[in-house]
Motif scaffolding. Structure first.
Motif, short mmCIF file in Angstrom:
data_model
loop_
_atom_site.label_atom_id
_atom_site.label_comp_id
_atom_site.label_asym_id
_atom_site.label_seq_id
_atom_site.Cartn_x
_atom_site.Cartn_y
_atom_site.Cartn_z
N PHE A 1 -16.49 2.96 0.58
CA PHE A 1 -15.74 3.65 1.62
C PHE A 1 -14.38 4.05 1.06
O PHE A 1 -13.73 3.27 0.38
CB PHE A 1 -15.54 2.75 2.84
N VAL A 2 -13.95 5.28 1.34
CA VAL A 2 -12.64 5.77 0.91
C VAL A 2 -11.89 6.24 2.15
O VAL A 2 -12.33 7.18 2.84
CB VAL A 2 -12.76 6.92 -0.10
N GLY A 3 -10.77 5.59 2.45
CA GLY A 3 -9.92 6.00 3.57
C GLY A 3 -8.86 6.96 3.10
O GLY A 3 -8.26 6.77 2.03
N ARG A 4 -8.59 7.97 3.91
CA ARG A 4 -7.64 9.01 3.51
C ARG A 4 -6.49 9.09 4.51
O ARG A 4 -6.69 9.37 5.69
CB ARG A 4 -8.35 10.35 3.39
N GLY A 5 -5.27 8.82 4.02
CA GLY A 5 -4.09 8.84 4.86
C GLY A 5 -3.15 9.96 4.47
O GLY A 5 -3.49 10.87 3.72
N PHE A 6 -1.92 9.89 5.01
CA PHE A 6 -0.83 10.83 4.71
C PHE A 6 -1.04 12.19 5.37
O PHE A 6 -0.12 12.77 5.90
CB PHE A 6 -0.61 11.00 3.19
N PHE B 1 -12.56 1.23 -8.77
CA PHE B 1 -12.23 2.54 -8.23
C PHE B 1 -10.78 2.52 -7.83
O PHE B 1 -10.31 1.59 -7.17
CB PHE B 1 -13.11 2.84 -7.01
N VAL B 2 -10.02 3.55 -8.22
CA VAL B 2 -8.59 3.63 -7.92
C VAL B 2 -8.35 4.81 -6.98
O VAL B 2 -8.67 5.96 -7.32
CB VAL B 2 -7.75 3.80 -9.21
N ALA B 3 -7.82 4.51 -5.80
CA ALA B 3 -7.50 5.54 -4.82
C ALA B 3 -6.09 6.06 -5.08
O ALA B 3 -5.14 5.28 -5.20
CB ALA B 3 -7.61 4.98 -3.41
N THR B 4 -5.97 7.38 -5.14
CA THR B 4 -4.67 7.99 -5.40
C THR B 4 -4.32 8.93 -4.24
O THR B 4 -5.19 9.46 -3.55
CB THR B 4 -4.67 8.80 -6.70
N SER C 1 -0.90 6.03 -7.59
CA SER C 1 -2.01 5.17 -7.22
C SER C 1 -1.61 4.27 -6.06
O SER C 1 -0.50 3.74 -6.02
CB SER C 1 -2.44 4.31 -8.41
N ASP C 2 -2.54 4.10 -5.13
CA ASP C 2 -2.24 3.30 -3.94
C ASP C 2 -3.00 1.98 -3.92
O ASP C 2 -2.45 0.95 -3.58
CB ASP C 2 -2.59 4.11 -2.69
N CYS C 3 -4.27 2.01 -4.24
CA CYS C 3 -5.11 0.82 -4.06
C CYS C 3 -6.26 0.88 -5.04
O CYS C 3 -6.74 1.96 -5.40
CB CYS C 3 -5.63 0.77 -2.62
N SER C 4 -6.73 -0.28 -5.46
CA SER C 4 -7.92 -0.35 -6.30
C SER C 4 -8.94 -1.27 -5.65
O SER C 4 -8.59 -2.25 -5.01
CB SER C 4 -7.58 -0.85 -7.72
N GLY C 5 -10.21 -0.92 -5.81
CA GLY C 5 -11.30 -1.74 -5.30
C GLY C 5 -12.22 -2.13 -6.44
O GLY C 5 -12.71 -1.27 -7.17
N TYR D 1 -6.04 12.85 -0.35
CA TYR D 1 -4.93 11.94 -0.08
C TYR D 1 -5.52 10.57 0.25
O TYR D 1 -5.46 10.09 1.37
CB TYR D 1 -4.09 12.45 1.09
N SER D 2 -6.10 9.94 -0.74
CA SER D 2 -6.73 8.64 -0.53
C SER D 2 -5.68 7.54 -0.50
O SER D 2 -4.75 7.54 -1.29
CB SER D 2 -7.76 8.35 -1.63
N ASP D 3 -5.89 6.61 0.40
CA ASP D 3 -4.95 5.51 0.54
C ASP D 3 -5.63 4.17 0.37
O ASP D 3 -4.96 3.15 0.23
CB ASP D 3 -4.28 5.58 1.92
N TYR D 4 -6.95 4.17 0.41
CA TYR D 4 -7.64 2.90 0.48
C TYR D 4 -9.09 3.08 0.06
O TYR D 4 -9.68 4.14 0.28
CB TYR D 4 -7.59 2.36 1.92
N ALA D 5 -9.68 2.06 -0.53
CA ALA D 5 -11.10 2.10 -0.89
C ALA D 5 -11.65 0.69 -0.88
O ALA D 5 -10.96 -0.26 -1.27
CB ALA D 5 -11.28 2.73 -2.28
N ALA D 6 -12.89 0.53 -0.43
CA ALA D 6 -13.49 -0.79 -0.34
C ALA D 6 -14.98 -0.71 -0.56
O ALA D 6 -15.67 0.15 0.01
CB ALA D 6 -13.19 -1.44 1.01
N TRP D 7 -15.51 -1.61 -1.40
CA TRP D 7 -16.93 -1.68 -1.68
C TRP D 7 -17.66 -2.50 -0.62
O TRP D 7 -17.12 -3.46 -0.06
CB TRP D 7 -17.18 -2.35 -3.03
N SER D 8 -18.91 -2.13 -0.35
CA SER D 8 -19.78 -2.91 0.51
C SER D 8 -21.20 -2.41 0.31
O SER D 8 -21.43 -1.21 0.19
CB SER D 8 -19.38 -2.75 1.98
N ASP D 9 -22.15 -3.32 0.30
CA ASP D 9 -23.55 -2.90 0.27
C ASP D 9 -24.02 -2.79 1.72
O ASP D 9 -24.76 -3.62 2.22
CB ASP D 9 -24.39 -3.92 -0.50
#
Length: 606
Positions: free
Chosen positions: A168-173, A116-119, A99-103, A150-158
């Motif tokens: 939004f789910v950002g995908r790294g690696f 939401f947990v990005a892994t 797990s990398d990040c939770s939003g 390969y998710s590294d990041y996630a952030a909520w927004s309306d």
């Protein structure tokens, strides 16, 4: 010594020796906690969040762990006495992944925070709904959690401002496309497609939502690594985004990892800090207020270099100006954090002696909150050197400065009030100071509590507190006492028609309409208007003109439905209200527009 004079002393001394400036100005500001499960559980901790998931007013802690293969995450419940209880045997901690990040955000608007947990490492992401009793239920259906990535990041927004959180789910690696989902409030999501934001491949390691141009719509900054350009996407207000392609903020490339928005100079516009790794200098962009940014090229904030991870804007000394904490990790055994005190004139002084910046190790995720509710912001850091380093909690020793904490609850807006903008006016050390905070989901490798925190220096009252909710509703309060935890509901105050909706949120405050029905989506309740309120005014701008004539022709002769009122195209084209929409109506509209003909008949009055 007054805060203003203290800042002046700092400026005078900084030209002589930064080290003496620090010791004179702040001495020991934080104390590290040495007992309890949060600081004794080892692991390779990454994203870390201080959020009040049980709604008792005390910040709890969720830690994402990744030992290189798989590791369970940790959830700690703040019991309100200064201690934490580790949650066991719950789905939110009973899975072993990287797990990398939770939003955290209330996606279903039921009054509690979901997560939401990005892994990464090509594993499925995880999504948990809060049951409201300190337990969670995992949602296991839908593309959101059933696509290996390969998710590294996630952030909520309306981002479409419909009152329901999107993700939004950002995908790294690997070089992959990012993902953006419309939320429907019931646990289901629809992917946004066909826009650069989700079609351009990159190695994204972080993002930050923020309304940088003050138009009411959240924009998105994406931090990319491996020499790729970072990206700024402007929200067009119609569920689409335009990629900004000019200026340093859009053309800089490097090993960028995280980013965060904050109004560090109190000018009412969000500025942007970007953390870089692999020894690169970090970056600060000043918002010029006209949609453009100036890249700051001098000062310790942008010349220190390092292996920076999570940047946190927060007023740690409660003087009315945002300070900056930057965690460092993955560089080497001697990695240390950066803490920069805001001098109040656009410059910063680096802290050199405090325990929060002298302890070596890999500090990755970071988050702040007043975890002991004593009137100052504390810091929790996720650490992970060699996969065994314990996390750190730093309690703020505080000072005599005043403060105000504002917690917002949306009603027309999303319940978490993510995207709400809070402004506070106070007289600090004889100067009139406006401060601005914008509530956000994760802004770096972690998430802070969903409260707007204001340091007030010697001010004992906030003269004016203004909240701009994502729905567009404005709440204004005056003479707000300092040193309190203030809770504000979006729809509060007088309810003239006693229908359960306060006047500031009621779409028809003079007539009871508990259902708030609004068939033509114009913001005015059906109880206060006809469904088709103005004959022939197709574009609803309260003026009959050539634009309406053109639209009437399209409706009458080219089978186009009314663009503003799809429920009643024929009625809207029936200018004379004789029950038939035909060429006679077109002739009468032309007569009215150009030959002083009769006004249209108002169907609401017959």
């Amino acid at each position: 010594m007054s805060p203003r004079l203290l800042r002046t002393v700092r400026l005078l001394v900084v030209g002589l020796a930064v080290t003496t400036t620090v010791s004179l100005a702040h001495a020991q500001h934080f104390t590290r906690v040495t007992t309890g499960p949060v600081v004794s559980d080892g692991g390779l901790s990454r994203g870390l969040c201080c959020v009040d998931f049980d709604g008792d007013g005390f910040a709890d802690i969720y830690v994402c762990n990744s030992a290189g293969t798989a590791e369970n995450n940790d959830l700690y419940l703040n019991d309100g006495t200064g201690s934490y209880v580790k949650i066991l045997n719950d789905p939110i901690v009973d899975f072993a992944q990287n797990s990398d990040c939770s939003g955290w955000g209330d996606f279903d608007n039921d009054g509690d925070l979901d997560v939401f947990v990005a892994t990464w490492s090509n594993q499925n992401n995880r999504f948990f709904t809060n049951n409201g009793d300190t337990s969670f239920t995992e949602i296991t259906s839908g593309d959101l959690v059933n696509t290996q990535t390969y998710s590294d990041y996630a952030a909520w927004s309306d981002f479409d401002r419909d009152g329901i959180l999107d993700l939004f789910v950002g995908r790294g690696f690997n070089v992959l496309t990012n993902e953006l989902y419309f939320g429907h409030g019931d646990g289901t999501f629809t992917a946004v497609t066909g826009q650069p934001l989700v079609t351009e491949s990159a190695r994204t390691h972080g993002c930050a939502w923020g309304d940088y141009d003050n138009d009411g719509w959240p924009d998105l900054y994406v931090a990319n690594s491996s020499g790729q350009l970072n990206a700024l996407y402007h929200n067009n207000g119609d569920s689409t985004f335009t990629k900004i392609t000019t200026g340093d903020i859009a053309t800089d490339a490097g090993f960028s990892l995280r980013s965060t928005w904050g109004d560090y100079d109190n000018d009412g516009f969000l500025d942007l800090f970007v953390s870089n790794g692999q020894g690169e200098n970090n970056v600060l962009y000043h918002n010029d207020g006209d949609g453009s940014f100036t890249k700051i090229t001098t000062g310790v904030v942008v010349t220190d270099g390092g292996a920076s991870q999570s940047p946190l804007w927060a007023d740690f000394d409660n003087d009315g100006f945002l300070d900056l904490l930057v965690t460092n990790g993955f560089g080497g055994l001697g990695d240390r954090n950066f803490l920069y005190w805001n001098n109040g004139d656009g410059t910063f002084t680096r802290e050199l002696t405090d325990t929060i910046v002298t302890e070596p190790g890999w500090a990755l995720g970071g988050s702040y909150s007043d975890i002991d509710r004593d009137g100052d912001l504390d810091v929790v850091v996720g650490k992970g050197l060699s996969g065994t380093e314990s996390n750190a909690v730093y309690l703020n020793n505080g000072n005599s400065n005043h403060w105000l904490s504002v917690e917002c609850e949306g009603q027309r807006s999303n319940r978490s009030a993510i995207g709400a903008r809070v402004r506070a006016l106070a007289t600090i050390d004889g100067d009139t100071v406006w401060q601005m905070r914008e509530l956000s989901s994760p802004t770096s490798f972690g998430q802070n509590g969903l409260v707007a925190w204001f340091g007030l220096g010697d001010a004992t009252v906030v003269d004016s507190l203004i909240i701009r909710w994502p729905s567009g509703v404005i709440t204004t309060m005056t003479n707000v006492a300092a040193d309190q935890f203030l809770e504000v509901s979006e729809c509060s105050g007088a309810d003239t028609d006693a229908d359960g909706w306060a006047d500031n949120c009621d779409n028809c405050p003079s007539v009871a309409n508990a259902d708030q029905a609004d068939a033509d989506f114009d913001g005015i309740g059906d109880a206060c208007e006809c469904v088709c309120p103005s004959q022939a005014d197709f574009d609803d701008n309260d003026v009959l003109d050539a634009s309406d004539l053109n639209l009437m022709i399209n409706v009458l002769f080219f089978s186009q439905t009314d663009p503003q009122d799809p429920f009643c195209p024929a009625t809207r084209a029936d200018f004379n209200n004789d029950g038939v929409a035909d060429a006679v109506d077109l002739n009468e509209l032309i007569s009215h527009l150009f030959f002083n003909g009769d006004e249209p008949v108002d169907p609401c009055t017959i």
